[in-house]
Design a protein around this motif. Sequence first.
Motif, PDB file in Angstrom:
ATOM      1  N   ILE A  99       0.766  -1.136   0.334  1.00 23.50           N
ATOM      2  CA  ILE A  99       0.226  -0.212   0.217  1.00 23.50           C
ATOM      3  C   ILE A  99       0.676   0.613  -0.023  1.00 23.50           C
ATOM      4  O   ILE A  99       2.065   1.221   0.526  1.00 23.50           O
ATOM      5  CB  ILE A  99      -0.564   0.081   1.237  1.00 23.50           C
ATOM      6  CG1 ILE A  99      -1.722  -1.205   1.662  1.00 23.50           C
ATOM      7  CG2 ILE A  99      -2.188   0.997   0.844  1.00 23.50           C
ATOM      8  CD1 ILE A  99      -2.626  -1.405   3.087  1.00 23.50           C
ATOM      9  N   SER A 100       0.129   1.622  -1.122  1.00 25.33           N
ATOM     10  CA  SER A 100       1.178   3.156  -1.357  1.00 25.33           C
ATOM     11  C   SER A 100       0.349   4.622  -0.778  1.00 25.33           C
ATOM     12  O   SER A 100      -0.604   5.135  -0.177  1.00 25.33           O
ATOM     13  CB  SER A 100       1.644   3.663  -2.206  1.00 25.33           C
ATOM     14  OG  SER A 100       2.189   5.132  -2.479  1.00 25.33           O
ATOM     15  N   TYR A 101       1.224   4.505   0.863  1.00 20.56           N
ATOM     16  CA  TYR A 101      -0.351   5.641   1.887  1.00 20.56           C
ATOM     17  C   TYR A 101       0.481   7.344   1.610  1.00 20.56           C
ATOM     18  O   TYR A 101      -0.517   8.195   2.250  1.00 20.56           O
ATOM     19  CB  TYR A 101      -0.037   6.298   2.615  1.00 20.56           C
ATOM     20  CG  TYR A 101      -1.112   4.059   3.779  1.00 20.56           C
ATOM     21  CD1 TYR A 101      -1.975   4.597   3.470  1.00 20.56           C
ATOM     22  CD2 TYR A 101      -0.890   3.155   3.978  1.00 20.56           C
ATOM     23  CE1 TYR A 101      -2.473   3.725   4.287  1.00 20.56           C
ATOM     24  CE2 TYR A 101      -0.938   2.348   4.793  1.00 20.56           C
ATOM     25  CZ  TYR A 101      -2.940   2.328   4.700  1.00 20.56           C
ATOM     26  OH  TYR A 101      -3.405   2.062   4.446  1.00 20.56           O
ATOM     27  N   GLY A 102       1.751   7.634   0.764  1.00 19.97           N
ATOM     28  CA  GLY A 102       1.550   8.954   0.195  1.00 19.97           C
ATOM     29  C   GLY A 102       2.086   9.550   1.457  1.00 19.97           C
ATOM     30  O   GLY A 102       2.738   8.462   2.190  1.00 19.97           O
ATOM     31  N   ARG A 103       2.615  10.322   1.330  1.00 19.99           N
ATOM     32  CA  ARG A 103       2.869  11.324   2.596  1.00 19.99           C
ATOM     33  C   ARG A 103       1.932  11.826   3.909  1.00 19.99           C
ATOM     34  O   ARG A 103       0.849  12.183   3.529  1.00 19.99           O
ATOM     35  CB  ARG A 103       3.840  13.181   1.785  1.00 19.99           C
ATOM     36  CG  ARG A 103       4.678  12.349   0.514  1.00 19.99           C
ATOM     37  CD  ARG A 103       5.382  14.299  -0.019  1.00 19.99           C
ATOM     38  NE  ARG A 103       5.361  13.789  -0.647  1.00 19.99           N
ATOM     39  CZ  ARG A 103       5.281  14.281  -2.768  1.00 19.99           C
ATOM     40  NH1 ARG A 103       3.881  14.288  -2.372  1.00 19.99           N
ATOM     41  NH2 ARG A 103       6.092  13.744  -4.023  1.00 19.99           N
ATOM     42  N   THR A 104       2.413  12.917   4.263  1.00 18.36           N
ATOM     43  CA  THR A 104       2.622  13.321   5.781  1.00 18.36           C
ATOM     44  C   THR A 104       1.373  12.385   6.667  1.00 18.36           C
ATOM     45  O   THR A 104       1.492  11.409   6.547  1.00 18.36           O
ATOM     46  CB  THR A 104       0.621  14.495   5.179  1.00 18.36           C
ATOM     47  OG1 THR A 104      -0.667  13.566   4.677  1.00 18.36           O
ATOM     48  CG2 THR A 104       1.092  15.231   3.712  1.00 18.36           C
ATOM     49  N   ALA A 105       1.088  12.968   7.879  1.00 12.72           N
ATOM     50  CA  ALA A 105       0.993  11.971   9.056  1.00 12.72           C
ATOM     51  C   ALA A 105       1.579  11.057   8.563  1.00 12.72           C
ATOM     52  O   ALA A 105       1.341   9.638   8.992  1.00 12.72           O
ATOM     53  CB  ALA A 105      -0.201  11.767   8.508  1.00 12.72           C
ATOM     54  N   LEU A 106       3.412  10.822   8.818  1.00  8.67           N
ATOM     55  CA  LEU A 106       4.165   9.921   8.927  1.00  8.67           C
ATOM     56  C   LEU A 106       3.960   8.846   9.935  1.00  8.67           C
ATOM     57  O   LEU A 106       3.962   7.732   9.924  1.00  8.67           O
ATOM     58  CB  LEU A 106       5.377  10.623   8.886  1.00  8.67           C
ATOM     59  CG  LEU A 106       5.259  11.125   7.489  1.00  8.67           C
ATOM     60  CD1 LEU A 106       7.099  11.973   7.344  1.00  8.67           C
ATOM     61  CD2 LEU A 106       5.418  10.710   6.769  1.00  8.67           C
ATOM     62  N   GLU A 107       3.416   9.661  11.757  1.00  9.19           N
ATOM     63  CA  GLU A 107       3.592   8.495  12.465  1.00  9.19           C
ATOM     64  C   GLU A 107       2.380   7.612  12.862  1.00  9.19           C
ATOM     65  O   GLU A 107       2.756   6.480  12.518  1.00  9.19           O
ATOM     66  CB  GLU A 107       3.219  10.320  14.111  1.00  9.19           C
ATOM     67  CG  GLU A 107       3.245   9.096  15.284  1.00  9.19           C
ATOM     68  CD  GLU A 107       4.619   8.410  15.497  1.00  9.19           C
ATOM     69  OE1 GLU A 107       3.946   7.385  15.934  1.00  9.19           O
ATOM     70  OE2 GLU A 107       5.704   8.637  15.747  1.00  9.19           O
ATOM     71  N   PRO A 108       0.955   8.093  12.378  1.00 10.71           N
ATOM     72  CA  PRO A 108       0.338   7.018  12.204  1.00 10.71           C
ATOM     73  C   PRO A 108       0.367   5.589  11.000  1.00 10.71           C
ATOM     74  O   PRO A 108       0.453   4.374  12.041  1.00 10.71           O
ATOM     75  CB  PRO A 108      -0.991   7.822  11.971  1.00 10.71           C
ATOM     76  CG  PRO A 108      -0.163   9.187  11.873  1.00 10.71           C
ATOM     77  CD  PRO A 108       0.286   9.239  12.648  1.00 10.71           C
ATOM     78  N   LYS A 109       0.946   6.345   9.986  1.00 10.28           N
ATOM     79  CA  LYS A 109       1.454   5.323   9.267  1.00 10.28           C
ATOM     80  C   LYS A 109       2.263   4.553  10.104  1.00 10.28           C
ATOM     81  O   LYS A 109       2.381   3.391   9.058  1.00 10.28           O
ATOM     82  CB  LYS A 109       1.623   6.012   7.621  1.00 10.28           C
ATOM     83  CG  LYS A 109       0.636   6.793   7.251  1.00 10.28           C
ATOM     84  CD  LYS A 109       0.290   7.823   6.032  1.00 10.28           C
ATOM     85  CE  LYS A 109      -0.622   8.540   5.520  1.00 10.28           C
ATOM     86  NZ  LYS A 109      -0.329   9.716   4.399  1.00 10.28           N
ATOM     87  N   ALA A 110       3.669   4.985  10.186  1.00 12.05           N
ATOM     88  CA  ALA A 110       4.448   4.009  10.485  1.00 12.05           C
ATOM     89  C   ALA A 110       4.061   3.251  11.437  1.00 12.05           C
ATOM     90  O   ALA A 110       4.258   2.337  11.487  1.00 12.05           O
ATOM     91  CB  ALA A 110       5.655   4.903  11.120  1.00 12.05           C
ATOM     92  N   ALA A 111       3.158   3.563  12.169  1.00 16.45           N
ATOM     93  CA  ALA A 111       2.451   2.510  13.616  1.00 16.45           C
ATOM     94  C   ALA A 111       1.243   1.860  12.776  1.00 16.45           C
ATOM     95  O   ALA A 111       1.055   0.627  13.348  1.00 16.45           O
ATOM     96  CB  ALA A 111       1.665   3.112  14.442  1.00 16.45           C
ATOM     97  N   LEU A 112       1.462   1.793  11.552  1.00 17.36           N
ATOM     98  CA  LEU A 112       0.640   0.714  11.124  1.00 17.36           C
ATOM     99  C   LEU A 112       1.958  -0.645  10.299  1.00 17.36           C
ATOM    100  O   LEU A 112       1.651  -1.719   9.768  1.00 17.36           O
ATOM    101  CB  LEU A 112      -0.463   0.821   9.549  1.00 17.36           C
ATOM    102  CG  LEU A 112      -0.893   2.028  10.078  1.00 17.36           C
ATOM    103  CD1 LEU A 112      -1.724   2.028   8.319  1.00 17.36           C
ATOM    104  CD2 LEU A 112      -2.591   1.089  10.361  1.00 17.36           C
ATOM    105  N   GLY A 113       2.752   0.053  10.379  1.00 17.79           N
ATOM    106  CA  GLY A 113       4.157  -1.086   9.876  1.00 17.79           C
ATOM    107  C   GLY A 113       4.516  -0.367   8.454  1.00 17.79           C
ATOM    108  O   GLY A 113       5.184  -0.899   7.794  1.00 17.79           O
TER     109      GLY A 113
END
Length: 426
Positions: free
Chosen positions: A361-375
């Motif tokens: 999945i490519s989630y794009g930029r911004t909101a790095l913390e919650p996306k990192a928490a997904l793995g």
Amino acid sequence: MKIPAALQSITSALRERQKERKRLRGPADLYYAIADSISMLDASSWQELAANSGFFMSLEYLTALEQVLPLNLSARYALIFDGTGIDRRAIAAVYMQIADISLAQARPEKSAETDKKWALPLDQLAQHAKQRVLTCGNFLSFGQHGIAFAKEVDPQLAWHGVVEVLYRVRQAEKLAGKTHFVMIKDLHDPYIDQAAHLENLSYRYIETEPNMVLDLVPAWKNYDDYLAGLASKYRSSIRNAIFKPMDEAGCTVERLADLTPVLDEIFTLYKAVQVNASFRPFELLPEYFPVLQATAGDKFRCSVIKREGHLLGFLISVADGETAIAYHIGFDREAAEELPIYLRLLHAGIADAIDLGCKRISYGRTALEPKAALGAKPQTFGVFVRHRQPVLNKLMKRLLLGIEHEDAPDRNPFKKEKAAKNEVQV
């Protein structure tokens, strides 16, 4: 007097660089077809080049997108050939957008708070200070969605052709006004290395915010498999901090088979997020969403959060080859102050990507913390830019590129065996 060997070496290197710059600055031995509409170009050549470049370079998508582009964007297209007559061969397809952007798009829409910060003279200046940006790529997506190369083509020759196309378009656009800024958007490996020599043509490479990418394990057949792969503390946190409050509030997550009946709600939720952004280079048209769904077909997923029959949020994902691009999102900001709507939508994106049969999945930029928490892990993104010198242009450059950003946090929510596998892959 004898010249030191070190100085001779430096002088020789400078001469070679000057020769290289002179060679590159000359016209490439290529031929070009440049058009204002993709329908004006040879469809079979475009389709052949774009066959391995994913959904966002496909003839079907670009044809449909042309009809519903935001009002301040216009498209240009080019095919690059390395010969004429019967020996002619298309070596690259180039998709470009021209954006007319004012500095007023570089702040949230007016509110009592922003009115205090922006006095009337500054507000008027922002409305009238406009920049024309020529972009090789697509403002509406993230990733390298502007160039499709033929197999086994010389990358240096092809990239030389790309920048010559941009030069020709920029010159032609002088009738409509100056083009202040030229950008080749969202490059990642291997394109960054392939295009490195563009610095000899006055382009500058700048790293931007990273793209956050979540690799999906082949054994994951559904979202529950993803949850089972998480370390217990992360799994418990998701259930207690995200799922539980959503369930207690009576929220449900569903997939929409047809956006048309709820298009007004979808657009309202999109606007609720869009107007709050610090930089808004465009605003989508309402009709864009059903057109995207119709064009993508079975590559399209839209998950929505509902409460008492009303939509509180949506996430649109599109399969681009083996990658699910999770990129259009909207939610009720007032409801999001009480409920973890955004986080729940990110998790819905995992279920959608697995359902699409994608590998990541490519989630794009911004909101790095919650996306990192997904793995999700950061993927280096960058742009090549060439720009003029006015002060306002420097400000626009900073806004466009998102240069000032923090590094993505290092998170690994998976069980030890999965974590070890991820470390080896990285």
